[in-house]
Design an enzyme around this catalytic site. Structure first.
Site, PDB file in Angstrom:
ATOM      1  N   ARG A 260     -39.404  40.444  20.016  1.00  0.00           N
ATOM      2  CA  ARG A 260     -38.748  39.989  18.136  1.00  0.00           C
ATOM      3  C   ARG A 260     -39.611  40.096  17.217  1.00  0.00           C
ATOM      4  O   ARG A 260     -40.003  40.631  17.560  1.00  0.00           O
ATOM      5  CB  ARG A 260     -38.283  38.899  18.704  1.00  0.00           C
ATOM      6  CG  ARG A 260     -39.116  37.667  19.017  1.00  0.00           C
ATOM      7  CD  ARG A 260     -38.210  36.066  18.911  1.00  0.00           C
ATOM      8  NE  ARG A 260     -39.829  35.690  18.943  1.00  0.00           N
ATOM      9  CZ  ARG A 260     -39.452  33.794  19.104  1.00  0.00           C
ATOM     10  NH1 ARG A 260     -38.428  33.569  18.888  1.00  0.00           N
ATOM     11  NH2 ARG A 260     -40.807  33.168  18.923  1.00  0.00           N
TER      12      ARG A 260
ATOM     13  N   ASN B 200     -35.235  33.691  11.026  1.00  0.00           N
ATOM     14  CA  ASN B 200     -35.774  32.818  11.917  1.00  0.00           C
ATOM     15  C   ASN B 200     -37.041  32.504  11.708  1.00  0.00           C
ATOM     16  O   ASN B 200     -38.008  33.977  12.104  1.00  0.00           O
ATOM     17  CB  ASN B 200     -35.420  32.840  13.390  1.00  0.00           C
ATOM     18  CG  ASN B 200     -35.740  32.041  14.218  1.00  0.00           C
ATOM     19  OD1 ASN B 200     -35.185  30.716  14.333  1.00  0.00           O
ATOM     20  ND2 ASN B 200     -36.509  31.718  15.485  1.00  0.00           N
ATOM     21  N   GLU B 201     -38.215  31.491  11.248  1.00  0.00           N
ATOM     22  CA  GLU B 201     -38.920  31.622  11.120  1.00  0.00           C
ATOM     23  C   GLU B 201     -39.808  33.208  10.634  1.00  0.00           C
ATOM     24  O   GLU B 201     -40.475  33.493  11.773  1.00  0.00           O
ATOM     25  CB  GLU B 201     -39.941  31.001  12.946  1.00  0.00           C
ATOM     26  CG  GLU B 201     -39.331  30.042  13.521  1.00  0.00           C
ATOM     27  CD  GLU B 201     -40.063  29.524  15.104  1.00  0.00           C
ATOM     28  OE1 GLU B 201     -40.497  30.617  15.405  1.00  0.00           O
ATOM     29  OE2 GLU B 201     -39.660  28.638  15.506  1.00  0.00           O
TER      30      GLU B 201
ATOM     31  N   GLU C 210     -35.285  22.294  15.725  1.00  0.00           N
ATOM     32  CA  GLU C 210     -35.980  22.780  17.088  1.00  0.00           C
ATOM     33  C   GLU C 210     -36.296  22.024  17.539  1.00  0.00           C
ATOM     34  O   GLU C 210     -37.611  21.902  17.152  1.00  0.00           O
ATOM     35  CB  GLU C 210     -36.568  24.289  17.563  1.00  0.00           C
ATOM     36  CG  GLU C 210     -35.441  25.107  17.272  1.00  0.00           C
ATOM     37  CD  GLU C 210     -36.232  26.824  17.200  1.00  0.00           C
ATOM     38  OE1 GLU C 210     -37.254  26.918  18.032  1.00  0.00           O
ATOM     39  OE2 GLU C 210     -35.141  27.980  16.548  1.00  0.00           O
TER      40      GLU C 210
ATOM     41  N   GLU D 156     -37.155  35.267  27.117  1.00  0.00           N
ATOM     42  CA  GLU D 156     -38.146  33.479  27.556  1.00  0.00           C
ATOM     43  C   GLU D 156     -36.462  32.978  28.382  1.00  0.00           C
ATOM     44  O   GLU D 156     -35.943  31.642  28.376  1.00  0.00           O
ATOM     45  CB  GLU D 156     -37.957  32.420  26.419  1.00  0.00           C
ATOM     46  CG  GLU D 156     -38.590  33.187  24.952  1.00  0.00           C
ATOM     47  CD  GLU D 156     -38.601  32.244  23.659  1.00  0.00           C
ATOM     48  OE1 GLU D 156     -36.892  31.079  23.768  1.00  0.00           O
ATOM     49  OE2 GLU D 156     -39.662  32.439  23.297  1.00  0.00           O
TER      50      GLU D 156
ATOM     51  N   HIS E 223     -37.997  29.238  29.317  1.00  0.00           N
ATOM     52  CA  HIS E 223     -38.626  27.652  28.500  1.00  0.00           C
ATOM     53  C   HIS E 223     -36.720  26.581  28.719  1.00  0.00           C
ATOM     54  O   HIS E 223     -35.796  26.921  29.218  1.00  0.00           O
ATOM     55  CB  HIS E 223     -38.132  29.086  26.603  1.00  0.00           C
ATOM     56  CG  HIS E 223     -38.096  27.605  25.491  1.00  0.00           C
ATOM     57  ND1 HIS E 223     -39.306  27.121  24.992  1.00  0.00           N
ATOM     58  CD2 HIS E 223     -37.123  26.797  25.547  1.00  0.00           C
ATOM     59  CE1 HIS E 223     -38.597  26.670  24.133  1.00  0.00           C
ATOM     60  NE2 HIS E 223     -37.108  26.102  24.249  1.00  0.00           N
TER      61      HIS E 223
END
Ligand code: GAL
Length: 588
Positions: free
Chosen positions: A104, A142-143, A295, A343, A346
């Site tokens: 990503r 995102n971030e 998050e 992930e 996770h």
């Protein structure tokens, strides 16, 4: 009412799972989910072809179940077709390697094709869902934190520098380019700090970091302005630490609410300290606006090659730390642990084991706990720690007078010792209004602007300044005439030389100091603690203290106590007042 929920990625699951999701979300009292963060390839499967029917169903289903949506723009992960069609929008590393699609965040934020396509998908989402009854908030991207060193970035960096400096003469002066024949005679000669032979130019590196933060922010602002007319709150998620290397003080002005992601990299009480640090930073960044924990993990976190699990009760403890410190809610990544993909290990609020699990029971229990809390007010602190990205970036480079100097650790130490004693701290930007704080702590503020130095000079409360503060100007050039250039008069001292320590030394109060020491002359200040050779190590000038060396936590706590900050906290018991209640969180 507090928000409760997490990232919801139903496109990873068949539709019968969605039905179960709704029932479980209701059971857990989930009221907000973040949808679509990484859905670009499912929303626009090929260029200009859109597939919104699945998201229509998800939005309606959530609405039918009384769950609100924090709708994301999916621009942190462009689809494979994009990377193939626009290879110049793939990022290039400092040593010239162009990355390939497959993970990503693989895009260059300065590439025109990326910016066009990102705006386009934001417009499409705005058109389709802007009036949907479930929509409560926008989550842009995102971030934001990728970096690239390609030619698009070089052009954007030059344009940014022209605005900052106006003339090449001013830039040459700021970057001290007379050293090593780096004088620029044309803007086109300036490059991003790509891989080079030996030590890079500190001014160039510092400006590139400022540029990168502003460049990413301009991409955020473009999307925000597309979504603006819906009248709903707009945010993007911040992370402290190196993962998202942007100046959150500047970014915080551009969001309606500050959102943070919190993934402690340690376990046990150290994790609790990290969560408190993240929450205090978020509250400070927000500066009176709302903020939310966007998050966190419900279980295993994958961090730097290690897996850390959450112990029983830790989900609630970490969540309440954030709520106590002012968060408007508690959110997780992600609702359901993925079965495959990068992930897959996770954790999720619903783990691989399903709802019949300790984790889901704790998640549901937390939902009940949050629902029962009264309406919560503001949080206030009378101690502030100065925190500045520019000081951090300035100190994060090769060629410094000692290896192992660590800005983040110096700031964390100040926060940690006070957290352990139950003293709530804010963080403040060096140029912010700090007049309301009783004590201000200044750890290793290596780069300091003239405005910030003036701010500290005017401050009337107690100041505790750490080694290597005030040494450089805003261009990372040394302030001459003796260290700590900008703060000599405030501290009543003059430092003639740095004296990095090869071995730890024992100071006159019995404390051990390591890594760093300075040759301090007294110019009004008194020596409170001395080095073995009798020269001053810790000084005091009225209410301004200076610590010229690195201390362990206990010795540092003793200095803070002498300066008037000492809590009454019991080890492992965190108490935070957020009207109308005091949260008591016990960390085993
Ligand atoms: C965050 C990110 C999430 C997820 C999470 C867990 O940084 O925003 O999408 O990747 O970490 O690793």
């Amino acid at each position: 009412m507090l928000w409760y929920g997490g990232d919801y990625n139903p496109e990873q699951w068949p539709e019968d799972v969605w039905t179960e999701d709704m029932a479980l979300m209701r059971a857990a009292r989930v009221n907000l989910v973040t949808v679509g963060v990484f859905s670009w390839a499912r929303l626009e499967p090929s260029e200009g072809v859109y597939a919104f029917d699945w998201l229509d169903k998800v939005m309606d289903l959530l609405d039918d179940n009384g769950i609100q949506v924090n709708l994301a723009t999916p621009t942190a992960s462009p689809p494979p077709w994009f990377s193939l069609a626009y290879p110049d929008a793939l990022p290039v590393t400092p040593d010239g390697v162009r990355l390939t699609h497959g993970s990503r965040d693989t895009y260059c934020v300065s590439a025109p094709a990326y910016r066009n396509k990102a705006r386009n998908i934001a417009i499409k989402l705005r058109e389709r869902y802007g009036e949907h009854p479930a929509l409560a908030m926008w989550h842009v991207h995102n971030e934001y934190g990728t970096s690239c060193f390609c030619d698009h970035v070089a052009a954007a960096f030059r344009a940014w520098l022209e605005v900052r400096y106006g003339t090449l003469d001013a830039l040459n002066e700021a970057w001290a380019t007379s050293f090593w024949s780096q004088h620029y005679s044309d803007w086109a000669q300036i490059m991003p700090p790509r891989a080079t032979q030996y030590l890079p130019n500190p001014g160039q590196r510092l400006d590139f970091r400022r540029f990168r933060s502003d460049e990413l922010m301009s991409a955020y602002i473009e999307q925000r302005d597309i979504l603006r007319d819906t009248g709903l709150p707009i945010t993007t998620n911040f992370v402290f630490g190196g993962w998202v290397p942007v100046d959150h003080w500047r970014w915080a002005r551009e969001v309606d609410l500050v959102a943070i992601d919190d993934y402690p990299s340690q376990a046990g009480r150290a994790a609790a300290e990290q969560s408190a640090f993240a929450a205090d930073l978020a509250r400070s960044w927000a500066g009176g606006k709302p903020w939310v924990l966007m998050e966190q993990a419900a279980g295993v976190i994958y961090t730097g090659g290690r897996m850390l699990s959450k112990e029983p009760g830790e989900i609630e403890r970490h969540s309440l730390q954030h709520v106590a410190r002012g968060s408007s809610g508690v959110m997780f990544f992600q609702w359901r642990a993925s079965r495959g993909g990068a992930e897959q290990w996770h954790s999720g609020m619903v783990p691989h084991a399903g709802a019949d699990s300790r984790i889901f029971r704790e998640v549901a229990e937390l939902g009940r706990t949050l629902e029962e809390l009264p309406e919560l007010g503001r949080v206030s602190a009378d101690v502030a720690i100065l925190w500045d990205y520019e000081a951090w970036w300035g100190l994060d480079q090769p060629g410094l007078p000692a290896e192992g100097l660590d800005y983040l650790e110096a700031v964390r130490q100040a926060h940690r010792v006070l957290w352990r004693q139950g003293v709530l701290t804010d963080f403040a930007h060096p140029s912010a209004d700090i007049s309301g704080y009783r004590v201000v702590i200044v750890p290793s503020l290596f780069v300091i602007s003239d405005a910030a130095a003036e701010n500290l000079r005017n401050y009337q409360g107690t100041l505790v300044v750490g080694y290597l503060s005030g040494v450089c100007d805003a261009h990372a050039r040394v302030r001459l005439g003796g260290y700590p250039g900008a703060l000599r008069d405030v501290l009543g001292i003059r430092v003639e030389e740095f004296r990095p320590l090869a071995e730890p030394v024992t100071l006159s109060n019995g404390a051990e100091a390591d890594l760093w020491s300075e040759v301090v002359e007294l110019h009004g200040a008194e020596a409170v603690v001395r080095y073995p050779d009798g020269s001053p190590a810790i000084t005091r000038f009225e209410n301004a203290w200076y610590v010229s060396t690195r201390l362990g936590d206990d010795a540092y706590a003793a200095v803070l106590a002498a300066a008037g900050i000492e809590g009454t906290g019991e080890p492992g018991v965190e108490q935070v007042r957020r009207d109308p209640m005091t949260f008591t969180i016990r960390h085993p």
